[in-house]
Design a protein around this motif. Structure first.
Motif, PDB file in Angstrom:
ATOM      1  N   ARG A   1       0.858  -1.185   0.000  1.00 49.39           N
ATOM      2  CA  ARG A   1       0.000   0.000   0.000  1.00 49.39           C
ATOM      3  C   ARG A   1       0.894   1.236   0.000  1.00 49.39           C
ATOM      4  O   ARG A   1       1.819   1.342   0.791  1.00 49.39           O
ATOM      5  CB  ARG A   1      -0.887   0.029   1.236  1.00 49.39           C
ATOM      6  CG  ARG A   1      -1.751   1.290   1.337  1.00 49.39           C
ATOM      7  CD  ARG A   1      -2.635   1.279   2.567  1.00 49.39           C
ATOM      8  NE  ARG A   1      -3.498   0.124   2.595  1.00 49.39           N
ATOM      9  CZ  ARG A   1      -4.642  -0.002   1.901  1.00 49.39           C
ATOM     10  NH1 ARG A   1      -5.014   0.973   1.086  1.00 49.39           N
ATOM     11  NH2 ARG A   1      -5.368  -1.079   2.000  1.00 49.39           N
TER      12      ARG A   1
ATOM     13  N   VAL B   1       0.052  -5.184   2.512  1.00 52.75           N
ATOM     14  CA  VAL B   1      -1.410  -5.243   2.491  1.00 52.75           C
ATOM     15  C   VAL B   1      -1.856  -6.691   2.599  1.00 52.75           C
ATOM     16  O   VAL B   1      -1.383  -7.554   1.862  1.00 52.75           O
ATOM     17  CB  VAL B   1      -1.964  -4.624   1.188  1.00 52.75           C
ATOM     18  CG1 VAL B   1      -3.466  -4.774   1.117  1.00 52.75           C
ATOM     19  CG2 VAL B   1      -1.566  -3.173   1.070  1.00 52.75           C
ATOM     20  N   ASP B   2      -2.782  -6.930   3.524  1.00 52.74           N
ATOM     21  CA  ASP B   2      -3.374  -8.251   3.670  1.00 52.74           C
ATOM     22  C   ASP B   2      -4.813  -8.287   3.156  1.00 52.74           C
ATOM     23  O   ASP B   2      -5.338  -9.352   2.869  1.00 52.74           O
ATOM     24  CB  ASP B   2      -3.340  -8.698   5.135  1.00 52.74           C
ATOM     25  CG  ASP B   2      -1.911  -8.905   5.626  1.00 52.74           C
ATOM     26  OD1 ASP B   2      -1.059  -9.335   4.826  1.00 52.74           O
ATOM     27  OD2 ASP B   2      -1.646  -8.625   6.806  1.00 52.74           O
TER      28      ASP B   2
ATOM     29  N   ILE C   1      -7.893  -5.731   0.831  1.00 59.32           N
ATOM     30  CA  ILE C   1      -8.201  -4.533   0.052  1.00 59.32           C
ATOM     31  C   ILE C   1      -9.506  -3.930   0.568  1.00 59.32           C
ATOM     32  O   ILE C   1     -10.470  -4.652   0.819  1.00 59.32           O
ATOM     33  CB  ILE C   1      -8.317  -4.892  -1.444  1.00 59.32           C
ATOM     34  CG1 ILE C   1      -6.966  -5.414  -1.945  1.00 59.32           C
ATOM     35  CG2 ILE C   1      -8.765  -3.696  -2.266  1.00 59.32           C
ATOM     36  CD1 ILE C   1      -6.986  -5.978  -3.344  1.00 59.32           C
TER      37      ILE C   1
ATOM     38  N   ASP D   1     -10.155   1.471  -2.173  1.00 64.28           N
ATOM     39  CA  ASP D   1      -8.799   1.310  -2.701  1.00 64.28           C
ATOM     40  C   ASP D   1      -8.802   1.189  -4.214  1.00 64.28           C
ATOM     41  O   ASP D   1      -9.708   0.612  -4.812  1.00 64.28           O
ATOM     42  CB  ASP D   1      -8.138   0.047  -2.129  1.00 64.28           C
ATOM     43  CG  ASP D   1      -7.707   0.210  -0.692  1.00 64.28           C
ATOM     44  OD1 ASP D   1      -7.516   1.354  -0.251  1.00 64.28           O
ATOM     45  OD2 ASP D   1      -7.561  -0.823  -0.009  1.00 64.28           O
TER      46      ASP D   1
END
Length: 107
Positions: free
Chosen positions: A27, A45-46, A48, A52
């Motif tokens: 990100r 980032v895990d 979204i 986004d």
């Protein structure tokens, strides 16, 4: 325009994600800080979020929120080694100036 990433940066991100054992990308964002007014933020980032924007380049997903996209649209993420220093660099066409250390910028 979107966000792009160089081959060197893509390899570095993929290595970090592999070593981390999870994550779907990075990100990018901005925050008010630094001697020039705005500073770059980068994190893994895990998941979204609904607001986004997702760009994929060289097999890496680069996620950015709509507010930051205004300042970062067209930016290329690079990774470079210069002497004993190494790290990510942001080639941002929207920046009208940056501080000497490259940590913050102004538009």
């Amino acid at each position: 325009m979107g966000i792009t990433i160089t081959e060197a940066a893509a390899q570095r991100v993929q290595n970090f994600l592999t070593n981390r054992g999870k994550g779907i990308g990075i990100r990018l964002g901005v925050r008010t800080s630094g001697c020039s007014g705005m500073a770059y933020e980068m994190e893994f980032v895990d998941e979204i979020h609904d607001d986004d924007q997702v760009f994929e380049d060289r097999g890496v997903k680069v996620i950015i929120d709509e507010k930051s996209l205004v300042y970062l649209d067209g930016t290329e993420v690079d990774y470079a080694r210069e002497g004993l220093n190494e790290g990510f660099k942001f080639n941002n066409p929207n920046a009208s100036g940056e501080c000497g250390c490259g940590e913050s910028f102004t538009v």
